[in-house]
Structure formats: C-alpha cells, structure tokens
Write an enzyme that holds these catalytic residues in place. Structure first.
Site, PDB file in Angstrom:
ATOM      1  N   HIS A 119      35.682  20.152 -14.661  1.00 22.25           N
ATOM      2  CA  HIS A 119      34.864  19.271 -13.821  1.00 22.25           C
ATOM      3  C   HIS A 119      35.732  18.535 -12.797  1.00 22.25           C
ATOM      4  O   HIS A 119      36.217  17.430 -13.072  1.00 22.25           O
ATOM      5  CB  HIS A 119      34.145  18.243 -14.700  1.00 22.25           C
ATOM      6  CG  HIS A 119      33.067  18.840 -15.533  1.00 22.25           C
ATOM      7  ND1 HIS A 119      31.777  18.980 -15.092  1.00 22.25           N
ATOM      8  CD2 HIS A 119      33.106  19.374 -16.777  1.00 22.25           C
ATOM      9  CE1 HIS A 119      31.053  19.552 -16.038  1.00 22.25           C
ATOM     10  NE2 HIS A 119      31.832  19.812 -17.070  1.00 22.25           N
TER      11      HIS A 119
ATOM     12  N   GLU B 278      34.848  16.964 -10.306  1.00 22.53           N
ATOM     13  CA  GLU B 278      34.184  15.763  -9.764  1.00 22.53           C
ATOM     14  C   GLU B 278      34.706  14.467 -10.371  1.00 22.53           C
ATOM     15  O   GLU B 278      34.562  13.400  -9.770  1.00 22.53           O
ATOM     16  CB  GLU B 278      32.661  15.856  -9.938  1.00 22.53           C
ATOM     17  CG  GLU B 278      32.128  15.766 -11.369  1.00 22.53           C
ATOM     18  CD  GLU B 278      32.004  17.122 -12.055  1.00 22.53           C
ATOM     19  OE1 GLU B 278      32.737  18.058 -11.678  1.00 22.53           O
ATOM     20  OE2 GLU B 278      31.176  17.235 -12.987  1.00 22.53           O
TER      21      GLU B 278
ATOM     22  N   CYS C 196      31.673  24.415 -14.152  1.00 23.05           N
ATOM     23  CA  CYS C 196      31.416  24.572 -15.580  1.00 23.05           C
ATOM     24  C   CYS C 196      30.301  25.583 -15.832  1.00 23.05           C
ATOM     25  O   CYS C 196      30.511  26.775 -15.635  1.00 23.05           O
ATOM     26  CB  CYS C 196      31.145  23.213 -16.214  1.00 23.05           C
ATOM     27  SG  CYS C 196      31.584  23.214 -17.957  1.00 23.05           S
TER      28      CYS C 196
HETATM   29  N1  GLN Z   1      26.769  24.609 -21.575  1.00 21.83           N
HETATM   30  C1  GLN Z   1      28.033  25.123 -21.191  1.00 21.83           C
HETATM   31  C2  GLN Z   1      29.063  25.020 -22.302  1.00 21.83           C
HETATM   32  O1  GLN Z   1      28.887  24.288 -23.238  1.00 21.83           O
HETATM   33  C3  GLN Z   1      28.550  24.445 -19.939  1.00 21.83           C
HETATM   34  C4  GLN Z   1      28.850  22.989 -20.121  1.00 21.83           C
HETATM   35  C5  GLN Z   1      28.932  22.217 -18.831  1.00 21.83           C
HETATM   36  O2  GLN Z   1      28.506  22.694 -17.784  1.00 21.83           O
HETATM   37  N2  GLN Z   1      29.469  21.019 -18.879  1.00 21.83           N
HETATM   38  O3  GLN Z   1      30.073  25.666 -22.254  1.00 21.83           O
END
Ligand code: GLN
Length: 534
Positions: free
Chosen positions: A509, A511, A383
C-alpha cells in the site's frame, strides 16, 4: 521530560479533532520540537482491522504493522513522522492487556477494577508513547465526544495525569462547535459552555478551546467563552470552516496557540519554520489545471474508506499543479449487463483499483482493469488491485479462463492468487494478515525502478493472499514484468506491463507513505502519466 497535549472533543463528533491535533503537532514540530502523536479510540474492538470500511473508513497501517484509525494517516501526513504501535490505543487493547495480566496473576489478591487497573493501563500507554519515542511533546487525541460512556475511563486517566504532572507539563485542548442560528443570526456559545462543564465535572480543566464555527468569532463571543469556561481569552481559538485542510495549521499559527502551549510548558519559543507549508497551501489554492482519475472500489459511498489513496492522488497532483478530480466508480455497477464503460470513463485519464476484501464487486473491478489495458489508459493497482490485474491478464491475455483467487473461489482450478503458506493455519481474523513493512527489491530498467530510482525499498502491507509463482513464467512469456520481489519469502511485490504507456500494480500500500509535500513515487508517475494522457 516529555510534555503532554491532550485533545478532547465536545458537543458533536466529526469536528475535526484529528486535524486539530495534527495541526498543533505540525506547529510544535516546526518550532524545533520532537513531536509524537497518539490516538485513543474508546471502542471495544482491539483494532479497526475487522471493521467495515463503510462505517469506519480506511484502516491505516503503521510501519510496524498495526492496523489503526484513519486519523493516524492525517498525523503522518501533517508531521511527516512514521508512527507505531504506541500510537493507536483502543479500549479493546487496554482490556485485553489487563485481563491477560489478571490471568497471569500479576494482580494476585486484588479485585481488578476500572480505577485503578484500567486507568493505570491507560496512563502507562500515554507515558510509554513519551518514553519510547523520546519526544519533547506527545499529542494524544481522545476519540468520541466528552460524555460518551466509553470514554470515561480515558478521561479519568487523563485527569490523573494532569494532577500528577501539573500544569507546566500538560495542556488540554477541547474542540467544540459554535452553531449559527439562522433567523436570529447569532453564533451560540451555550453548547460549548455545557460541554466544558461536563469536562470539569470529570475533574479536567481545559486550557484552550478550539471552536469550530462557520465564520469568525466576535470579541464579544470570545469574552463570553473565556469568562464562562474559565479559559484565558488568548486560548479561545477559532477554527473556521476551510476548503483546504492544509490551511488549518496556518490559521492556528496566526492565533498563536502553539506559542501559548510552549509558554505554559516553560519551553523556549523558537522561530517557526513553516515556509514550506505556506508554499504548499499556496500551491493547493492556485491549482490551474484539472485531471480526472477513476477510483474503482466497492466502498466508494464513503470516501473516507479510501482516504489515504485519494490524498496520495492529490499530493501527486500538487507537484504538477493539477487538481485531481476523483471519479468514484462503484465496482458493482460495472457488473450490470448494459453498462456503458465508455460513458463512465468518458473524462477519465487514469484508472486506479485500490485494496479490498471479499468477493463483492470483483468482476466490476476486473472489467475496469480490462478497460484500462485494452484502451491503454494509465493504470495503478494496489493490493487487491494487483491481484485482480494478474487475474485479468491471465484470463484475457494468457487464455487461462479459470484463473481466479482462492479468496473468491477456494476450489478454483487455476489459483493465480492463493493464500500465503504461513496464512494457511491461521484461524483468527484479527491482526493476522501480512502487516507492515516488508522489503522489496526493484529490478533495474523497469518502470518501478524509474519511479523509485533505487533497488531496495520498504513498503507497508495488509493482505492474506499473494501471487502464485507457478504462473510467473506464463505471464512473463505474455509480457508481464515482475519488477518488485520480496527475496526472503519469494513473493511478488510489483508487476508491470511495459507494452502499454503506464500499467503497474503493487501488492503493498504505497498510499500510507505519501506526503503532501512529497508524493509517493508510484502515485507521482501514475498521476503524471494520467495528466499527460490528454
Ligand atoms: N483481499 C486481499 C488479500 O487479503 C487483498 C487485501 C488488500 O487489498 N488490502 O490478500
């Protein structure tokens, strides 16, 4: 008809109610029953999405896009089922729905009260979990500790359910602490007796006690607990501190708690298929080699903030009989002038940059990514980790010096990462990210394809920003491969840099989908590459 198991906690918080609930669920599932899990969190936030991870730990995301408590991660990892919006209910959710109904006029004429309106809403959530999942058994954990003001309405609702459905359809497990007093050398039962008394004052009679203790309970102590708490002795279960949480279901299994639950439910006691879990525990207890992987984040002081990520690394380690030692690196420390990256990553065989929000610690993470790229150290970005990998690459390889994300600099000249189009008009912070499952198409002949071995995947998301396709061509020219794409919205989902041994990052994600017996493909290959990097 669905049967309901409720797990409450007493004496102190942090006793491992979540693991207790998950372990019971695992055992009941292994006996051939369809099990579903749910957690009640009595706080007023609608969900934990807006809470600080340092206080609350990670936000776990379900496939249908609910931001939930990290205990749901334990649930999914233990029972290997994907949960949904009925699985995490907060006071905030209950109150908003009651107030919405009141405004709509659903209760016209009535004074809206804690009992019955709030309690009915809670009861409906319990029953809804049963009907929508069409499971045989629902296990509901009640967050907090009996005696907390916030949890009163939940316990009152459960009392009513116990009364409505009767003993053969409900089972209450109360988790407590049996402290050891140094000096007199005794285990003490009084806090548990008092806590059960508190529960009984609320009209709930627990059917079993799960007693967290530093060592085994003597028959004498079990007799005492049984007598003073009015709980059959065979339902006084000990939960001794363990090194490996996967041991807990097996410890419960030996004490037959699952059989006792099924007996009370008048359900047949089928043979438990838990060989696979015993094998897992054996593997975990016998890990021979060790590999260090760095996790570079800004919430590292609370390891729970990255719970699913660290679990996923461990899962992949099990597959290769390796104990993964995490080198927790505070990204802000990397920003200091005289920082010695070589020293920090001295024993590190792989670098992972996980998700995150806001601008604190960003430069440190970019430094870590640069270090991985320049030194050809296996890298996995998740992410925010993917977004920063593209920024690092744009700045240092493509020479786009002002490359940045509009999350950190809204007016930046080279917005490599920018708000998604449908996020631009959003003003509410809660529940408005791109959340839950989205499709991703994997390009053949890439590392991603080698990992997934299929073209169409579904992964869970939680972000507001995305890679800006305007920069796709220049990054591609310099060697980045965009190996995963959401075709519907034309969003970049996976990037990789095939010039290096192992350099891959994803917008979603992974995970959340890793299991102890089935590591996620991206973690699997990243951990394998780190192990091989010796
Ligand atoms: N802050 C970033 C976004 O909003 C990444 C979010 C995250 O890593 N879950 O896109």
């Amino acid at each position: 008809m669905t049967k309901y198991v409720f797990v409450t906690g007493g004496v102190v918080s942090g006793l491992g109610k979540g693991i207790t609930a998950s372990s019971l669920a695992l055992l009941l599932k292994s006996r051939g029953y369809k099990v579903f899990m749910q957690k009640f969190d009595p706080y007023i936030n609608v969900d934990p999405g807006t809470m600080n991870p340092i206080q609350h730990g990670e936000v776990f995301v379900t496939k249908d896009g609910c931001e939930t408590d990290l205990d749901l991660g334990h649930y999914e990892r233990f029972i290997d089922e994907e949960l949904n919006y009925t699985s995490n209910i907060t006071s905030g959710k209950i109150y908003s729905s009651v107030i919405e109904k009141e405004r709509r006029g659903d209760y016209l004429g009535a004074t809206v009260q804690m009992v019955p309106h709030i309690t009915n809403e809670i009861k409906n959530k319990v029953y809804e979990a049963g009907t929508t999942s069409s499971s045989d058994i629902v296990i509901t954990e009640i967050g907090g500790t009996v005696g907390d003001i916030e949890s009163q309405s939940f316990l009152e609702a459960l009392r009513q359910i116990q009364y409505e459905l009767g003993k053969e359809n409900t089972f209450f497990v109360h988790t407590t602490l049996i402290p050891y007093i140094y000096g007199s050398g005794e285990l003490k039962t009084k806090p548990t007796q008092n806590s059960v008394k508190d529960l009984r004052n609320l009209g709930i009679t627990p059917n079993a006690l799960v007693c967290r203790a530093p060592f085994s309970l003597s028959e004498n102590i079990k007799d005492k607990l049984s007598m003073f708490c009015s709980i059959p002795k065979e339902n006084v279960i000990e939960a001794i501190d363990v090194k490996n949480i996967y041991q807990i279901p097996l410890n419960f299994y030996e004490q037959k708690i699952d059989e006792n639950i099924l007996k009370q439910f008048n359900l047949p006691i089928k043979k438990a298929e838990i060989k696979y879990w015993e094998d897992l525990v054996k593997t975990v207890n016998e890990l021979k080699e060790e590999t260090e992987i760095a996790l570079v984040g800004k919430y590292v002081e609370l390891h729970d903030a990255y719970l699913s990520v660290s679990e996923s690394l461990k899962h992949a380690g099990y597959k290769y009989k390796n104990k993964i030692n995490i080198n927790w690196v505070d990204s802000e420390l990397l920003e200091k002038e005289n920082v010695n990256l070589k020293e920090i990553f001295k024993n590190t065989k792989g670098i992972l940059v996980p998700g995150g929000f806001g601008s604190r610690g960003i430069d440190g993470k970019i430094k870590a990514i640069e270090y991985a790229r320049v030194n050809n150290i296996p890298f996995l970005g998740i992410c925010l980790g993917m977004q920063l990998a593209t920024i690092e690459f744009a700045r240092n390889v493509c020479n786009i010096k002002e490359a940045n994300s509009t999350e950190f600099d809204s007016l930046c000249k080279e917005p490599i990462i920018d708000l998604m189009a449908d996020q631009k008009s959003i003003t509410n912070m809660g529940g408005t990210l791109r959340l839950g499952n989205y499709e991703c198409k994997i390009k053949k002949d890439t590392l991603a394809y080698q990992d997934y071995k299929q073209e169409n995947i579904l992964e869970r998301h939680r972000h507001r920003y995305e890679f800006n396709n305007k920069y796709k061509e220049i990054l591609e020219k310099n060697g980045i491969v965009f190996s995963g794409i959401n075709e519907k919205a034309n969003l970049i989902e996976i990037i990789e840099y095939p010039k290096l041994k192992h350099f891959i990052a994803c917008q979603f994600h992974p995970e959340f989908k890793s299991r102890p017996t089935r590591p996620h493909p991206l973690f699997d290959s990243f951990v394998k590459a780190s192990i091989d990097n010796k």
